[in-house]
Scaffold this motif. Structure first.
Motif, PDB file in Angstrom:
ATOM      1  N   ILE A  13      29.680  40.242  31.940  1.00  0.00           N
ATOM      2  CA  ILE A  13      30.910  40.024  31.160  1.00  0.00           C
ATOM      3  C   ILE A  13      32.039  40.898  31.715  1.00  0.00           C
ATOM      4  CG2 ILE A  13      32.000  40.369  28.901  1.00  0.00           C
ATOM      5  CD1 ILE A  13      29.334  39.464  27.642  1.00  0.00           C
ATOM      6  N   GLY A  14      31.717  42.141  32.033  1.00  0.00           N
ATOM      7  CA  GLY A  14      32.715  43.049  32.610  1.00  0.00           C
ATOM      8  C   GLY A  14      33.251  42.541  33.942  1.00  0.00           C
ATOM      9  N   ILE A  15      32.368  42.065  34.797  1.00  0.00           N
ATOM     10  CA  ILE A  15      32.783  41.520  36.096  1.00  0.00           C
ATOM     11  C   ILE A  15      33.642  40.279  35.895  1.00  0.00           C
ATOM     12  CG2 ILE A  15      31.945  40.394  38.200  1.00  0.00           C
ATOM     13  CD1 ILE A  15      29.563  42.372  38.119  1.00  0.00           C
ATOM     14  N   PHE A  16      33.231  39.414  34.977  1.00  0.00           N
ATOM     15  CA  PHE A  16      34.002  38.208  34.683  1.00  0.00           C
ATOM     16  C   PHE A  16      35.413  38.565  34.209  1.00  0.00           C
ATOM     17  CE2 PHE A  16      35.563  35.191  31.521  1.00  0.00           C
ATOM     18  CZ  PHE A  16      35.674  34.047  32.307  1.00  0.00           C
ATOM     19  N   LEU A  17      35.528  39.521  33.291  1.00  0.00           N
ATOM     20  CA  LEU A  17      36.844  39.922  32.778  1.00  0.00           C
ATOM     21  C   LEU A  17      37.702  40.548  33.877  1.00  0.00           C
ATOM     22  CD1 LEU A  17      35.861  41.340  29.272  1.00  0.00           C
ATOM     23  CD2 LEU A  17      36.993  39.165  29.794  1.00  0.00           C
ATOM     24  N   LEU A  18      37.101  41.336  34.753  1.00  0.00           N
ATOM     25  CA  LEU A  18      37.830  41.929  35.864  1.00  0.00           C
ATOM     26  C   LEU A  18      38.363  40.851  36.804  1.00  0.00           C
ATOM     27  CD1 LEU A  18      38.764  44.449  37.415  1.00  0.00           C
ATOM     28  CD2 LEU A  18      36.546  44.405  38.585  1.00  0.00           C
ATOM     29  N   VAL A  19      37.520  39.898  37.159  1.00  0.00           N
ATOM     30  CA  VAL A  19      37.942  38.795  38.030  1.00  0.00           C
ATOM     31  C   VAL A  19      39.044  37.983  37.355  1.00  0.00           C
ATOM     32  CG1 VAL A  19      37.189  36.626  39.094  1.00  0.00           C
ATOM     33  CG2 VAL A  19      35.785  38.684  39.324  1.00  0.00           C
ATOM     34  N   ALA A  20      38.899  37.708  36.070  1.00  0.00           N
ATOM     35  CA  ALA A  20      39.923  36.960  35.338  1.00  0.00           C
ATOM     36  C   ALA A  20      41.252  37.715  35.335  1.00  0.00           C
ATOM     37  CB  ALA A  20      39.461  36.688  33.912  1.00  0.00           C
ATOM     38  N   ALA A  21      41.227  39.019  35.135  1.00  0.00           N
ATOM     39  CA  ALA A  21      42.449  39.828  35.143  1.00  0.00           C
ATOM     40  C   ALA A  21      43.119  39.804  36.516  1.00  0.00           C
ATOM     41  CB  ALA A  21      42.139  41.261  34.715  1.00  0.00           C
ATOM     42  N   ILE A  22      42.327  39.899  37.561  1.00  0.00           N
ATOM     43  CA  ILE A  22      42.873  39.865  38.923  1.00  0.00           C
ATOM     44  C   ILE A  22      43.497  38.502  39.199  1.00  0.00           C
ATOM     45  CG2 ILE A  22      42.240  39.866  41.387  1.00  0.00           C
ATOM     46  CD1 ILE A  22      40.178  42.073  40.647  1.00  0.00           C
ATOM     47  N   LEU A  23      42.832  37.439  38.812  1.00  0.00           N
ATOM     48  CA  LEU A  23      43.382  36.091  39.016  1.00  0.00           C
ATOM     49  C   LEU A  23      44.668  35.881  38.224  1.00  0.00           C
ATOM     50  CD1 LEU A  23      40.124  33.923  39.077  1.00  0.00           C
ATOM     51  CD2 LEU A  23      41.609  34.547  41.010  1.00  0.00           C
ATOM     52  N   CYS A  24      44.727  36.386  37.007  1.00  0.00           N
ATOM     53  CA  CYS A  24      45.951  36.282  36.199  1.00  0.00           C
ATOM     54  C   CYS A  24      47.097  37.018  36.867  1.00  0.00           C
ATOM     55  CB  CYS A  24      45.723  36.830  34.795  1.00  0.00           C
ATOM     56  SG  CYS A  24      44.763  35.749  33.741  1.00  0.00           S
ATOM     57  N   LYS A  25      46.833  38.196  37.374  1.00  0.00           N
ATOM     58  CA  LYS A  25      47.867  38.988  38.051  1.00  0.00           C
ATOM     59  C   LYS A  25      48.354  38.267  39.300  1.00  0.00           C
ATOM     60  CE  LYS A  25      50.280  42.745  38.814  1.00  0.00           C
ATOM     61  NZ  LYS A  25      51.536  42.907  38.139  1.00  0.00           N
ATOM     62  N   LEU A  26      47.447  37.740  40.100  1.00  0.00           N
ATOM     63  CA  LEU A  26      47.845  37.012  41.304  1.00  0.00           C
ATOM     64  C   LEU A  26      48.635  35.762  40.956  1.00  0.00           C
ATOM     65  CD1 LEU A  26      44.665  37.272  43.556  1.00  0.00           C
ATOM     66  CD2 LEU A  26      46.887  38.372  43.905  1.00  0.00           C
ATOM     67  N   TYR A  27      48.202  35.020  39.948  1.00  0.00           N
ATOM     68  CA  TYR A  27      48.897  33.799  39.548  1.00  0.00           C
ATOM     69  C   TYR A  27      50.301  34.116  39.052  1.00  0.00           C
ATOM     70  CZ  TYR A  27      50.181  29.565  37.116  1.00  0.00           C
ATOM     71  OH  TYR A  27      50.858  28.455  36.698  1.00  0.00           O
ATOM     72  N   SER A  28      50.452  35.218  38.329  1.00  0.00           N
ATOM     73  CA  SER A  28      51.760  35.549  37.766  1.00  0.00           C
ATOM     74  C   SER A  28      52.764  35.953  38.837  1.00  0.00           C
ATOM     75  CB  SER A  28      51.632  36.658  36.723  1.00  0.00           C
ATOM     76  OG  SER A  28      51.272  37.868  37.345  1.00  0.00           O
ATOM     77  N   GLU A  29      52.302  36.447  39.975  1.00  0.00           N
ATOM     78  CA  GLU A  29      53.202  36.887  41.025  1.00  0.00           C
ATOM     79  C   GLU A  29      53.244  35.942  42.222  1.00  0.00           C
ATOM     80  OE1 GLU A  29      52.293  40.873  42.113  1.00  0.00           O
ATOM     81  OE2 GLU A  29      53.001  41.657  40.201  1.00  0.00           O
ATOM     82  N   ALA A  30      52.299  35.061  42.351  1.00  0.00           N
ATOM     83  CA  ALA A  30      52.254  34.151  43.490  1.00  0.00           C
ATOM     84  C   ALA A  30      53.395  33.158  43.378  1.00  0.00           C
ATOM     85  CB  ALA A  30      50.910  33.426  43.524  1.00  0.00           C
ATOM     86  N   PRO A  31      53.980  32.658  44.407  1.00  0.00           N
ATOM     87  CA  PRO A  31      53.625  32.882  45.798  1.00  0.00           C
ATOM     88  C   PRO A  31      54.400  34.020  46.455  1.00  0.00           C
ATOM     89  CG  PRO A  31      55.118  31.073  45.680  1.00  0.00           C
ATOM     90  CD  PRO A  31      54.887  31.538  44.266  1.00  0.00           C
TER      91      PRO A  31
END
Length: 133
Positions: A13-31
């Protein structure tokens, strides 16, 4: 269930939440990855590219303050409707375009806008990015 199984579940669950947070951060700033880029008229007008409007704002404000286009040229370049959907017309003294809301902002109505001011005859006066909450 024994403690090892619970530990594995918590770890996953911790790994999943970390990956989700990283993806959210990348999506919010991409491209643009949070960097300012050169203004592009096509990207400004077309979704989903228009979500990088804020990241084009520095070069756009510089362009507008240098070239000083009139209200008709602004409408042609940035679109004929302002932030709330009103049609831009000759005689408008102030036009506001939506740029973005702050990342991960949950409460309130905070946003960045491009505010452009014109004189009575529709000639350009100033352009700036405004943060309001």
């Amino acid at each position: 269930m024994d403690r090892r199984n619970i530990g594995k579940i918590v770890k996953r669950i911790g790994i999943f939440l970390l990956v989700a947070a990283i993806l959210c951060k990348l999506y919010s700033e991409a491209p643009t990855f949070g960097r300012q880029v050169h203004f592009n008229e096509w990207a400004w007008k077309h979704y989903p590219f228009s979500r990088i409007r804020y990241y084009m704002s520095d070069s756009l404000v510089e362009k507008l303050n240098t070239e000083k286009p009139n209200i008709e040229q602004i409408a042609e370049m940035l679109g004929y409707e302002d932030m709330v959907g009103n049609r831009i017309k000759l005689g408008d003294k102030h036009v506001t375009y939506f740029l973005m809301t702050p990342q991960f902002y949950i409460f309130g109505l905070a946003m960045y806008t491009l505010d452009i001011d014109f004189s009575e005859d529709g000639s350009f006066q100033s352009a700036e990015v405004i943060y309001s909450d």
